[in-house]
Structure formats: structure tokens, C-alpha cells
Motif scaffolding. Structure first.
Motif, PDB file in Angstrom:
ATOM      1  N   ARG A 270     -57.483  -1.759  35.862  1.00 54.09           N
ATOM      2  CA  ARG A 270     -57.471  -1.134  37.190  1.00 54.09           C
ATOM      3  C   ARG A 270     -58.241  -1.976  38.196  1.00 54.09           C
ATOM      4  O   ARG A 270     -59.331  -2.468  37.923  1.00 54.09           O
ATOM      5  CB  ARG A 270     -58.094   0.261  37.084  1.00 54.09           C
ATOM      6  N   CYS A 271     -57.641  -2.145  39.374  1.00 55.04           N
ATOM      7  CA  CYS A 271     -58.287  -2.888  40.458  1.00 55.04           C
ATOM      8  C   CYS A 271     -59.348  -2.004  41.123  1.00 55.04           C
ATOM      9  O   CYS A 271     -59.044  -0.875  41.538  1.00 55.04           O
ATOM     10  CB  CYS A 271     -57.233  -3.327  41.483  1.00 55.04           C
ATOM     11  N   GLU A 272     -60.578  -2.497  41.201  1.00 51.16           N
ATOM     12  CA  GLU A 272     -61.675  -1.735  41.800  1.00 51.16           C
ATOM     13  C   GLU A 272     -61.522  -1.608  43.321  1.00 51.16           C
ATOM     14  O   GLU A 272     -62.099  -0.714  43.937  1.00 51.16           O
ATOM     15  CB  GLU A 272     -63.023  -2.409  41.476  1.00 51.16           C
ATOM     16  N   GLU A 273     -60.727  -2.511  43.916  1.00 48.77           N
ATOM     17  CA  GLU A 273     -60.569  -2.507  45.369  1.00 48.77           C
ATOM     18  C   GLU A 273     -59.562  -1.459  45.848  1.00 48.77           C
ATOM     19  O   GLU A 273     -59.816  -0.726  46.782  1.00 48.77           O
ATOM     20  CB  GLU A 273     -60.120  -3.895  45.846  1.00 48.77           C
ATOM     21  N   CYS A 274     -58.384  -1.422  45.191  1.00 45.65           N
ATOM     22  CA  CYS A 274     -57.306  -0.547  45.691  1.00 45.65           C
ATOM     23  C   CYS A 274     -56.772   0.411  44.640  1.00 45.65           C
ATOM     24  O   CYS A 274     -55.790   1.124  44.890  1.00 45.65           O
ATOM     25  CB  CYS A 274     -56.154  -1.396  46.232  1.00 45.65           C
TER      26      CYS A 274
ATOM     27  N   ASN B 180     -52.449 -10.188  34.861  1.00 46.17           N
ATOM     28  CA  ASN B 180     -51.807  -9.663  36.071  1.00 46.17           C
ATOM     29  C   ASN B 180     -52.851  -9.096  37.038  1.00 46.17           C
ATOM     30  O   ASN B 180     -52.727  -9.236  38.259  1.00 46.17           O
ATOM     31  CB  ASN B 180     -50.784  -8.588  35.714  1.00 46.17           C
ATOM     32  N   LEU B 181     -53.880  -8.433  36.496  1.00 48.88           N
ATOM     33  CA  LEU B 181     -54.957  -7.915  37.346  1.00 48.88           C
ATOM     34  C   LEU B 181     -55.699  -9.063  38.015  1.00 48.88           C
ATOM     35  O   LEU B 181     -55.998  -9.013  39.212  1.00 48.88           O
ATOM     36  CB  LEU B 181     -55.928  -7.071  36.520  1.00 48.88           C
ATOM     37  N   LYS B 182     -55.993 -10.126  37.238  1.00 52.28           N
ATOM     38  CA  LYS B 182     -56.704 -11.278  37.799  1.00 52.28           C
ATOM     39  C   LYS B 182     -55.911 -11.920  38.937  1.00 52.28           C
ATOM     40  O   LYS B 182     -56.470 -12.302  39.969  1.00 52.28           O
ATOM     41  CB  LYS B 182     -56.972 -12.307  36.696  1.00 52.28           C
ATOM     42  N   THR B 183     -54.586 -12.048  38.734  1.00 55.84           N
ATOM     43  CA  THR B 183     -53.733 -12.597  39.789  1.00 55.84           C
ATOM     44  C   THR B 183     -53.751 -11.704  41.024  1.00 55.84           C
ATOM     45  O   THR B 183     -53.859 -12.174  42.159  1.00 55.84           O
ATOM     46  CB  THR B 183     -52.299 -12.763  39.275  1.00 55.84           C
ATOM     47  N   HIS B 184     -53.665 -10.376  40.802  1.00 60.22           N
ATOM     48  CA  HIS B 184     -53.685  -9.414  41.908  1.00 60.22           C
ATOM     49  C   HIS B 184     -54.991  -9.490  42.699  1.00 60.22           C
ATOM     50  O   HIS B 184     -54.982  -9.379  43.935  1.00 60.22           O
ATOM     51  CB  HIS B 184     -53.478  -8.004  41.362  1.00 60.22           C
TER      52      HIS B 184
ATOM     53  N   HIS C 292     -57.092  -9.867  47.292  1.00 60.64           N
ATOM     54  CA  HIS C 292     -58.265  -9.331  47.977  1.00 60.64           C
ATOM     55  C   HIS C 292     -59.264 -10.441  48.304  1.00 60.64           C
ATOM     56  O   HIS C 292     -59.865 -10.445  49.382  1.00 60.64           O
ATOM     57  CB  HIS C 292     -58.952  -8.270  47.105  1.00 60.64           C
ATOM     58  N   THR C 293     -59.475 -11.358  47.368  1.00 60.10           N
ATOM     59  CA  THR C 293     -60.471 -12.419  47.577  1.00 60.10           C
ATOM     60  C   THR C 293     -59.930 -13.587  48.392  1.00 60.10           C
ATOM     61  O   THR C 293     -60.705 -14.343  48.977  1.00 60.10           O
ATOM     62  CB  THR C 293     -60.963 -12.969  46.220  1.00 60.10           C
ATOM     63  N   GLY C 294     -58.581 -13.734  48.425  1.00 57.56           N
ATOM     64  CA  GLY C 294     -57.986 -14.859  49.126  1.00 57.56           C
ATOM     65  C   GLY C 294     -58.070 -16.156  48.344  1.00 57.56           C
ATOM     66  O   GLY C 294     -57.698 -17.220  48.851  1.00 57.56           O
ATOM     67  N   GLU C 295     -58.554 -16.073  47.104  1.00 55.57           N
ATOM     68  CA  GLU C 295     -58.710 -17.280  46.274  1.00 55.57           C
ATOM     69  C   GLU C 295     -57.353 -17.909  45.964  1.00 55.57           C
ATOM     70  O   GLU C 295     -56.404 -17.225  45.608  1.00 55.57           O
ATOM     71  CB  GLU C 295     -59.410 -16.906  44.963  1.00 55.57           C
ATOM     72  N   LYS C 296     -57.285 -19.219  46.116  1.00 53.77           N
ATOM     73  CA  LYS C 296     -56.075 -19.983  45.789  1.00 53.77           C
ATOM     74  C   LYS C 296     -56.500 -21.167  44.914  1.00 53.77           C
ATOM     75  O   LYS C 296     -56.874 -22.230  45.408  1.00 53.77           O
ATOM     76  CB  LYS C 296     -55.373 -20.457  47.062  1.00 53.77           C
ATOM     77  N   SER C 297     -56.447 -20.938  43.592  1.00 54.73           N
ATOM     78  CA  SER C 297     -57.016 -21.902  42.646  1.00 54.73           C
ATOM     79  C   SER C 297     -56.088 -23.054  42.296  1.00 54.73           C
ATOM     80  O   SER C 297     -56.537 -24.054  41.736  1.00 54.73           O
ATOM     81  CB  SER C 297     -57.399 -21.170  41.347  1.00 54.73           C
TER      82      SER C 297
ATOM     83  N   SER D 146     -51.667 -31.213  48.750  1.00 52.15           N
ATOM     84  CA  SER D 146     -52.975 -30.523  48.772  1.00 52.15           C
ATOM     85  C   SER D 146     -52.893 -29.059  49.174  1.00 52.15           C
ATOM     86  O   SER D 146     -53.923 -28.426  49.431  1.00 52.15           O
ATOM     87  CB  SER D 146     -53.965 -31.247  49.697  1.00 52.15           C
ATOM     88  N   ARG D 147     -51.702 -28.517  49.230  1.00 51.28           N
ATOM     89  CA  ARG D 147     -51.567 -27.090  49.534  1.00 51.28           C
ATOM     90  C   ARG D 147     -52.026 -26.273  48.324  1.00 51.28           C
ATOM     91  O   ARG D 147     -51.834 -26.681  47.187  1.00 51.28           O
ATOM     92  CB  ARG D 147     -50.111 -26.783  49.873  1.00 51.28           C
ATOM     93  N   HIS D 148     -52.657 -25.112  48.563  1.00 53.19           N
ATOM     94  CA  HIS D 148     -53.190 -24.280  47.491  1.00 53.19           C
ATOM     95  C   HIS D 148     -52.365 -23.002  47.320  1.00 53.19           C
ATOM     96  O   HIS D 148     -51.813 -22.474  48.296  1.00 53.19           O
ATOM     97  CB  HIS D 148     -54.653 -23.910  47.768  1.00 53.19           C
ATOM     98  N   PHE D 149     -52.351 -22.486  46.077  1.00 54.92           N
ATOM     99  CA  PHE D 149     -51.574 -21.289  45.752  1.00 54.92           C
ATOM    100  C   PHE D 149     -52.392 -20.355  44.858  1.00 54.92           C
ATOM    101  O   PHE D 149     -53.275 -20.790  44.123  1.00 54.92           O
ATOM    102  CB  PHE D 149     -50.264 -21.676  45.052  1.00 54.92           C
ATOM    103  N   ARG D 150     -52.051 -19.066  44.913  1.00 62.36           N
ATOM    104  CA  ARG D 150     -52.778 -18.071  44.121  1.00 62.36           C
ATOM    105  C   ARG D 150     -52.379 -18.092  42.659  1.00 62.36           C
ATOM    106  O   ARG D 150     -53.191 -17.814  41.788  1.00 62.36           O
ATOM    107  CB  ARG D 150     -52.544 -16.663  44.690  1.00 62.36           C
TER     108      ARG D 150
END
Length: 370
Positions: free
Chosen positions: A173-177, A186-190, A194-199, A206-210
Motif C-alpha cells: 500500500r502506498c502511504e501517500e495515496c 510495482n509499488l516502488k515504481t508507483h 510522488h517523489t519525481g525520481e527518475k533513476s 541523458s534523458r531520465h525515466f522512472r
């Protein structure tokens, strides 16, 4: 009739059998030797414990769960599963373990030691269980079978994840929503929404993706690879989802529906863009004048007002235009086509703006009521 005192109990029989086996083992130069497997021991107690591996005797019983063990040390180690005791501590990270063997395995995460090597591909592993699991990639063995659909898996964890497709269980379960997921990855990707992280970074631009899948699809824009082909029109696409969306242009299916006005769309991206007409959101901003737009294509057209770029050229007279719509309107001056018709007098015009101006002449002609 014999008295009960002369009846030999089962424990007496077991003790006598063990004693006889010890006697048969003999003692040579203060060394106790097992006659079954010839293993030798310096102490009688060690030989006694060893003999239980042959007899199967398990005299030590756990008071908590009734599980039995052949050696007292094994019972003591087992008891830690009930008490939670973890006497073995890692000097590097202070993590604690209930078994010495588990600490030794953990230490390899610090030392990098990988003593278990695959004979097929020379890949090395820190744990024997990891090597055993890896070997299934060579043998194709899939020992874990789903009772619902008979699908088989090489890893127990994969079977457990798969079972959730049948049970509908979503333990993550996502603590945010509060959105729930059947798989941890799948939760980590979701969470990146929220964090905007693109690893995941593209080495080309050099473009970044989630997600890794987004990066893989993006890389195809550099390679030009299009593996997915439409059987209707032979058009090719980079991803299965793009092909699926395209197929709806042939079937007419529009599965994405706006909750506000019930308008339907064949692609989710089109619905997302349409929703901005209700929310007023304008996420695309011009860096030159700060004007904002609801669609990226609108921003691109606007940017041409700053750059002066006119990429659309008339084949007839070579006149150039900044927008495709401007070129299309201009082309009517060459074809003579007048697609805009006045409903009042049937007069026709080549431009919509000319029709609108003409309509004003009819409004002025109408007498005022009252």
C-alpha cells in the motif's frame, strides 16, 4: 505370568541398543569409532550424538511447538525462533542474527566473497541456495506449480506473486495515496510518481525515466527499432501498447471515457489532454514569454512566433508558413475551393474568418423586435 517389573520398556530397549552399538564401536587409543561409517571421535558424548544420525533418534523436544531434534545444540538454536534472541552481531553494520551460519553468509555482502561458482557459465554467488536457483536458468527446471492454472515457475517467490492474480490480494500500500499493489516492485515504481525520481538514464541523450520499460521504449527512438506491426495497414510501432492504441483506429473502439462530459477517446493520452479543458491545467510553458499551453503541440506552434521558423512551404508559389493550418488555408487560393458556406444566402468562402465576417452583414440586416 511375568511381573511388570520384568517387562522391558521401549526406552530401556533403545538405551540397550545404543549401549550395544557403542560397545561394538570399541575404543582404540582413546579414540571412539563409529562402526557404521568409520568416523572417529575423541569423546564418547560426541560419538553418542553422532550415532543418532544412523538410528534417527531425536530425544530433544521443543516445549513450544513439539518439534524434535537429535542434538541438544540443535534444540538450543531452534529455541531462538521462539525467543527472538539474536546473539550473533555483524561488526560492520551491527545487524544481528540468530544463527552463526546466517552471520557468515551476511558477511559476504561486505567482503564480496562469492565461493559458489556455476560450472555452466562461471557466474559466482555468495550463497549455495542462490547458485541452486540460478542453475534452473540452464536446466529449465520449474518445480513450483500453480494449483489454479497449472503454470509453473522456477522460483517460489514468482509463484507467490503469480497467485495474487487469482486471489486479487494487494498487500503493498502506498502511504501517500493509499493505492494498493500486488507486487512490491510495482509499488516502488508507483512511488516515483510522488517523489519525481527518475533513476533510469539514456546514455544517448541523458534523458531520465522512472521505469526501465520507459527507458527501453525511449531507446528505440534512437535505434529506430519498430518490432510491432499492424496486420491491417502494415504500419509498425515501437511498443505493444502503441500498436494496441493504433488498432482502435481500425475498429473504432474508444475505451477511454471522460467522467465530466462522457466524451470518449481511443487513446489514454488523448483523454488526459482533453481533461485539461475541464481542469484548466496548462503544463507547457514558453521560456521566452511565460505564456502557458494545455498541449505540447500548441506550445511548439507558439514557439515559431519567437524563432520566425516557417517549416510549411506551398508547392505552388513557395510561400512559407509557420503553421500547417496557415498553409492549408493558403492552398485554397490555388485550388479555388470554398468549403465554408453561409446558411443564410448560400455564399461560399475559402476561409472561415471570411465567413464569420460575412455573417455580421446578415445580423445588421435583421429588424429589431418589439
Amino acid at each position: 505370568m511375568a511381573s511388570t517389573s520384568n517387562v522391558e520398556s521401549l526406552d530401556d530397549v533403545r538405551r540397550r541398543a545404543n549401549h550395544d552399538l557403542l560397545v561394538r564401536c570399541g575404543r582404540e587409543e582413546k579414540s571412539y569409532r563409529c562402526e557404521v561409517c568409520s568416523k572417529q571421535f575423541s569423546e564418547l558424548g560426541n560419538l553418542t550424538s553422532h550415532i543418532r544420525t544412523h538410528t534417527g533418534e531425536k530425544p530433544y523436544r521443543c516445549e513450544e511447538c513439539s518439534r524434535q531434534f537429535s542434538q541438544l545444540s540443535s534444540l538450543k538454536k531452534h529455541m531462538r525462533t521462539h525467543t527472538g534472541e539474536k546473539p550473533y552481531r555483524c561488526e560492520e553494520c551491527s545487524r544481528q542474527f540468530s544463527q552463526l551460519g546466517d552471520l557468515k553468509k551476511h558477511m559476504r555482502t561486505h567482503t564480496g566473497e562469492k565461493p559458489y561458482k556455476c560450472e555452466e557459465c562461471s557466474r559466482q554467488f555468495s550463497r549455495q541456495s542462490h547458485l541452486k536457483t540460478h542453475m534452473r536458468t540452464h536446466t529449465g527446471e520449474k518445480p513450483y506449480r500453480c494449483e489454479e492454472c497449472s503454470r509453473q515457475f522456477s522460483l517460489l517467490g514468482d509463484l507467490k506473486k503469480h497467485m495474487r492474480t487469482h486471489t486479487g490480494e494487494k498487500p503493498y500500500r502506498c502511504e501517500e495515496c493509499s493505492k494498493q499493489f500486488s507486487r512490491l516492485d510495482n509499488l516502488k515504481t508507483h512511488m516515483r510518481t510522488h517523489t519525481g525520481e527518475k533513476s533510469y538514464k539514456c546514455e544517448k541523450c541523458s534523458r531520465h525515466f522512472r521505469t526501465m520499460s520507459q527507458l527501453k521504449n525511449h531507446i528505440k527512438t534512437h535505434t529506430g527499432e519498430k518490432l510491432y506491426r499492424c496486420d491491417e495497414c502494415s504500419r509498425q510501432f515501437r511498443t505493444p501498447s502503441h500498436l494496441k492504441s493504433h488498432l482502435w483506429t481500425h475498429t473504432g473502439e474508444k475505451p477511454y471515457r471522460c467522467e465530466e462530459c462522457s466524451k470518449q477517446f481511443s487513446q489514454q493520452s488523448h483523454l488526459k489532454t482533453h481533461m485539461r479543458t475541464h481542469t484548466g491545467e496548462k503544463p507547457h510553458k514558453c521560456e521566452d514569454c511565460s505564456r502557458q499551453f494545455s498541449q505540447l503541440s500548441h506550445l511548439k506552434r507558439h514557439m515559431q512566433t519567437h524563432t520566425g521558423e516557417k517549416p510549411y512551404m506551398c508547392e505552388e508559389c513557395s510561400r512559407q508558413f509557420s503553421q500547417l493550418g496557415g498553409l492549408k488555408s493558403h492552398m485554397l487560393t490555388h485550388t479555388g475551393e470554398k468549403p465554408y458556406r453561409c446558411e443564410e444566402c448560400s455564399r461560399q468562402f475559402s476561409k472561415l474568418g471570411d465567413l464569420k465576417r460575412h455573417m455580421q452583414t446578415h445580423k445588421s440586416e435583421k429588424p429589431l423586435m418589439g
